[in-house]
Design a protein around this motif. Structure first.
Motif, PDB file in Angstrom:
ATOM      1  N   ILE A 230      39.831  43.673  36.023  1.00  0.00           N
ATOM      2  CA  ILE A 230      40.395  43.319  34.717  1.00  0.00           C
ATOM      3  C   ILE A 230      39.962  44.391  33.718  1.00  0.00           C
ATOM      4  CG2 ILE A 230      40.539  41.540  32.932  1.00  0.00           C
ATOM      5  CD1 ILE A 230      39.529  39.575  35.187  1.00  0.00           C
ATOM      6  N   GLY A 231      40.942  45.139  33.245  1.00  0.00           N
ATOM      7  CA  GLY A 231      40.620  46.228  32.311  1.00  0.00           C
ATOM      8  C   GLY A 231      40.152  45.690  30.971  1.00  0.00           C
ATOM      9  N   ILE A 232      39.418  46.511  30.238  1.00  0.00           N
ATOM     10  CA  ILE A 232      38.835  46.062  28.962  1.00  0.00           C
ATOM     11  C   ILE A 232      39.921  45.716  27.942  1.00  0.00           C
ATOM     12  CG2 ILE A 232      38.548  48.383  27.975  1.00  0.00           C
ATOM     13  CD1 ILE A 232      35.679  47.217  27.120  1.00  0.00           C
ATOM     14  N   SER A 233      41.075  46.373  28.042  1.00  0.00           N
ATOM     15  CA  SER A 233      42.153  46.086  27.084  1.00  0.00           C
ATOM     16  C   SER A 233      43.181  45.090  27.635  1.00  0.00           C
ATOM     17  CB  SER A 233      42.897  47.364  26.710  1.00  0.00           C
ATOM     18  OG  SER A 233      42.059  48.451  26.722  1.00  0.00           O
ATOM     19  N   LYS A 236      46.977  38.740  28.458  1.00  0.00           N
ATOM     20  CA  LYS A 236      47.271  37.754  29.505  1.00  0.00           C
ATOM     21  C   LYS A 236      48.400  38.194  30.435  1.00  0.00           C
ATOM     22  CE  LYS A 236      50.045  35.098  26.284  1.00  0.00           C
ATOM     23  NZ  LYS A 236      49.986  34.068  25.247  1.00  0.00           N
ATOM     24  N   TYR A 237      49.442  38.810  29.893  1.00  0.00           N
ATOM     25  CA  TYR A 237      50.561  39.173  30.771  1.00  0.00           C
ATOM     26  C   TYR A 237      50.245  40.417  31.597  1.00  0.00           C
ATOM     27  CZ  TYR A 237      53.211  35.531  28.452  1.00  0.00           C
ATOM     28  OH  TYR A 237      53.630  34.314  27.988  1.00  0.00           O
ATOM     29  N   SER A 238      49.396  41.304  31.058  1.00  0.00           N
ATOM     30  CA  SER A 238      49.048  42.485  31.853  1.00  0.00           C
ATOM     31  C   SER A 238      48.214  42.083  33.070  1.00  0.00           C
ATOM     32  CB  SER A 238      48.291  43.511  30.999  1.00  0.00           C
ATOM     33  OG  SER A 238      46.966  43.077  30.758  1.00  0.00           O
ATOM     34  N   ARG A 239      47.573  40.916  33.001  1.00  0.00           N
ATOM     35  CA  ARG A 239      46.774  40.454  34.141  1.00  0.00           C
ATOM     36  C   ARG A 239      47.652  39.799  35.209  1.00  0.00           C
ATOM     37  NH1 ARG A 239      41.807  36.883  32.493  1.00  0.00           N
ATOM     38  NH2 ARG A 239      41.650  36.934  34.749  1.00  0.00           N
ATOM     39  N   GLY A 240      48.939  39.720  34.979  1.00  0.00           N
ATOM     40  CA  GLY A 240      49.826  39.121  35.978  1.00  0.00           C
ATOM     41  C   GLY A 240      50.269  37.734  35.562  1.00  0.00           C
ATOM     42  N   HIS A 241      51.559  37.467  35.761  1.00  0.00           N
ATOM     43  CA  HIS A 241      52.160  36.193  35.376  1.00  0.00           C
ATOM     44  C   HIS A 241      52.814  35.594  36.625  1.00  0.00           C
ATOM     45  CE1 HIS A 241      55.239  34.018  32.503  1.00  0.00           C
ATOM     46  NE2 HIS A 241      54.534  33.183  33.250  1.00  0.00           N
ATOM     47  N   VAL A 242      52.401  34.407  36.994  1.00  0.00           N
ATOM     48  CA  VAL A 242      52.919  33.767  38.202  1.00  0.00           C
ATOM     49  C   VAL A 242      53.820  32.591  37.832  1.00  0.00           C
ATOM     50  CG1 VAL A 242      52.307  32.481  40.305  1.00  0.00           C
ATOM     51  CG2 VAL A 242      50.919  34.428  39.584  1.00  0.00           C
ATOM     52  N   ALA A 243      54.984  32.540  38.438  1.00  0.00           N
ATOM     53  CA  ALA A 243      55.875  31.388  38.298  1.00  0.00           C
ATOM     54  C   ALA A 243      55.734  30.504  39.529  1.00  0.00           C
ATOM     55  CB  ALA A 243      57.316  31.862  38.168  1.00  0.00           C
ATOM     56  N   HIS A 499      33.460  42.487  39.664  1.00  0.00           N
ATOM     57  CA  HIS A 499      34.818  42.236  39.205  1.00  0.00           C
ATOM     58  C   HIS A 499      34.877  41.258  38.035  1.00  0.00           C
ATOM     59  CE1 HIS A 499      36.916  44.582  42.180  1.00  0.00           C
ATOM     60  NE2 HIS A 499      35.944  44.237  42.987  1.00  0.00           N
ATOM     61  N   VAL A 500      33.725  40.784  37.584  1.00  0.00           N
ATOM     62  CA  VAL A 500      33.720  39.840  36.468  1.00  0.00           C
ATOM     63  C   VAL A 500      32.993  40.521  35.320  1.00  0.00           C
ATOM     64  CG1 VAL A 500      33.058  37.542  35.718  1.00  0.00           C
ATOM     65  CG2 VAL A 500      33.702  37.937  38.092  1.00  0.00           C
ATOM     66  N   ARG A 501      33.737  40.962  34.354  1.00  0.00           N
ATOM     67  CA  ARG A 501      33.109  41.713  33.268  1.00  0.00           C
ATOM     68  C   ARG A 501      33.313  40.999  31.950  1.00  0.00           C
ATOM     69  NH1 ARG A 501      34.854  47.319  35.448  1.00  0.00           N
ATOM     70  NH2 ARG A 501      33.284  47.582  37.023  1.00  0.00           N
TER      71      ARG A 501
END
Ligand code: NPW
Ligand code: ADP
Ligand code: K
Length: 501
Positions: A230-233, A236-243, A499-501
């Motif tokens: 998970i990038g610092i910037s 929510k949508y850049s982290r992936g959106h699941v339907a 992976h948890v920052r």
């Protein structure tokens, strides 16, 4: 880590290469094999008062003669039982000659209290069902309750499939050489091995052409590098959106379980797409997960155009009718190049009459597709690849991946993942507590959640299965499907803290 899994045939070719390369010949490898087995026996079963060694006609028996000799040299009591002389000129015949214990026939075999049985009947060369006198000895050992140490494999268990061919030993310890074989990790072979030790017998690592290896034990080392960061910037949508597509009013829970799995796997946003008649029931149970109406393909496509999700789950509770089939077509058609689709449960069954149509659409799609059948669903989609006594679950799954163009997750206590390019992984960290309603729905969501964060299909499937199983294992008794997503943060933080920052 040595995660490669070699079929008995592949192991045979490694053995031959090792012998060609030297310095050890086949007899030298056999001496080393016997030595590691004898050492393991003496270390783990120091209290045994004597040893009953059962030797078969091939090289597995040859290893047994070496073990018998080494145990005698340690001054312990050994009785040896063999029926057939090893072939003249073989390594086993040489080991037989070097062994000071005169073999008795199988009919003289008598269990002795506080002794241990060394099983050197058959290993990689098991070629037919174990019957007759060997089966009788195996039964006598079983009823005696004596501990059993098996060399290479519990005799009777196929190294290729993990299934017993006729009678088979239940071992307490199995010592195999160089790498695990499928029979050590697929059930029931995995349990029949007891403790499994993979020993080094002097085969150089360079003997194995790693680039040619296509089968592994599933482990974070296979996919850790592909886990989403998970990038610092991030937003929510850049982290992936699941339907996640929901079923009707009386079957909405499965989609919510998948949605929760996707969210806990790290997708930044999750939307449940619900029929109108189920909107209120879904709304009552969803908080951070979004909700939108989708009765028709047009509504689904409007959502896909508006929101451009990077992952989707279709199948859990979705129904096996035309809505599910048309949604599958639409998702495969409209998903962007980065889209990851998981088709589970009803989305698999909906194509039972016409799997080839589904496979053609998958192959033509830009999406990465994962199918997650249990054995029943697998049989519906892949006629001719059903479970059969002499077929390996790995090969069935691999063939299904090639046929369908999707990564296949064939679920069970020994879930196998295969990719169309031939890669396959066997999962070993599952617990029977996962056999609970809705557990597979959570799995489909976890895999979609990882793919939505741009993890490739095969890696996402392997990671999803491992995380799902680990969540079940850590939770333990009393597990229900709702607990699985809630265990993921603990598993992720303890296993992958970076992976948890
Ligand atoms: N290669 C290497 O360098 C190394 C190999 N090592 C060791 O060698 C083992 C493989 O040896 P292997 O290939 O000789 O086969 P093995 O398991 O002994 O069985 C073959 C014999 O059993 C017979 N047979 C089979 N099934 C049967 C049944 N149900 N009922 C009755 N008979 C049956 C079969 O008969 P056939 O099929 O010829 O009719 C044949 O005579 C491997 O597991 C490891 O322990 C180590 O020493 C390290 C170095
Ligand atoms: N005996 C078992 N040991 C380990 N894992 C199991 C066992 N039985 C089922 N599982 C796992 O539990 C999940 C069940 O999925 P599935 O059969 O689709 O159930 P559901 O449809 O109820 O969600 C799969 O991930 C499967 O691998
Ligand atoms: K054996």
């Amino acid at each position: 880590m040595r995660l490669e899994i070699l079929t008995p045939e592949e192991m045979g070719s490694v053995d031959r290469k090792a012998v060609d390369a030297g310095p050890l010949d086949g007899y030298g490898l056999m001496q080393n094999a016997g030595a590691v087995v004898a050492a393991a026996i003496l270390e783990r079963f120091a209290e045994a008062e004597g040893f009953l060694v059962l030797c078969g006609p091939g090289n597995n028996g040859g290893d047994g003669y070496v073990v018998a000799r080494l145990l005698v040299e340690r001054g312990v009591q050994v009785r040896l039982f063999a029926e057939t002389e090893p072939a003249a000129g073989s390594d086993a015949a040489r080991a037989r000659r070097a062994c000071p214990v005169e073999p008795k026939s199988y009919s003289e075999f008598e269990p002795v209290e506080r002794w241990l049985v060394v099983d050197a009947l058959f290993g990689a060369g098991l070629s037919k069902p174990v019957e007759g006198r060997e089966a009788a000895i195996i039964e006598r050992v079983r009823t005696s309750g004596l501990p059993v140490v098996s060399i290479d494999l519990p005799s009777g268990v196929s190294g290729l499939t993990g299934k017993p061919l006729g009678a088979a030993f239940q071992a307490d310890l199995t010592v195999t050489f160089f790498r695990k074989k499928p029979g050590h990790v697929l059930v029931p072979g995995r349990q029949m091995c007891g403790e499994l030790l993979v020993a080094d017998i002097g085969i150089a690592e360079t003997t194995l052409n790693r680039a040619e290896c296509k089968t592994w034990e599933n482990h974070p080392a296979l996919w850790r590098a592909a886990l989403p960061e998970i990038g610092i910037s991030a937003h929510k949508y850049s982290r992936g959106h699941v339907a996640v597509i929901s079923g009707g009013a009386t079957s909405t829970g499965a989609a919510r379980l998948a949605a929760r799995g996707a969210a806990r796997a790290g997708a930044g946003a999750v939307t449940v797409l619900s029929p109108a008649n189920a909107l209120s029931v879904n709304a009552m149970h969803l908080t951070s997960i979004m909700l939108r109406r989708a009765d028709t393909v047009e509504e689904l496509e409007a959502f896909l155009s508006d929101r451009g999700p990077s992952g989707a789950v279709l199948g859990p509770g979705a129904g096996t009718g035309e809505r599910t089939r048309s949604f599958a077509r639409s998702l495969l058609d409209r998903a962007g190049a980065a889209g990851g689709l998981v088709f589970d449960a009803d989305a698999i069954t909906a194509f039972r009459g016409d799997p080839e149509t589904l496979f053609a659409m998958i192959k033509a799609s830009a999406a990465q597709v994962v199918l997650t059948p249990h054995e029943g669903e697998f049989g519906r989609l892949f006629p001719g690849l059903e479970d059969a006594p002499e077929v390996s679950k790995v090969e069935r799954t691999r063939e299904a991946a090639m046929r369908s163009g999707a990564a296949i997750v064939l679920k069970g206590p020994d879930t196998v993942v295969a990719a169309p390019d031939g890669r396959a992984a066997i999962n070993v960290n599952a617990t029977q507590h996962l056999a609970t309603a809705g557990s597979g729905d959570v799995l489909s969501g976890i895999i979609a959640g990882l793919m939505a964060q741009t993890m490739p299909a095969f890696e996402a499937a392997c990671a999803g299965i491992w995380l799902h199983a680990e969540a079940g294992r850590v939770f333990g008794r009393g597990l229900i499907a709702e607990d699985l997503p809630e265990m993921l943060p603990q598993v992720l933080q303890s296993q992958f803290p970076e992976h948890v920052r």
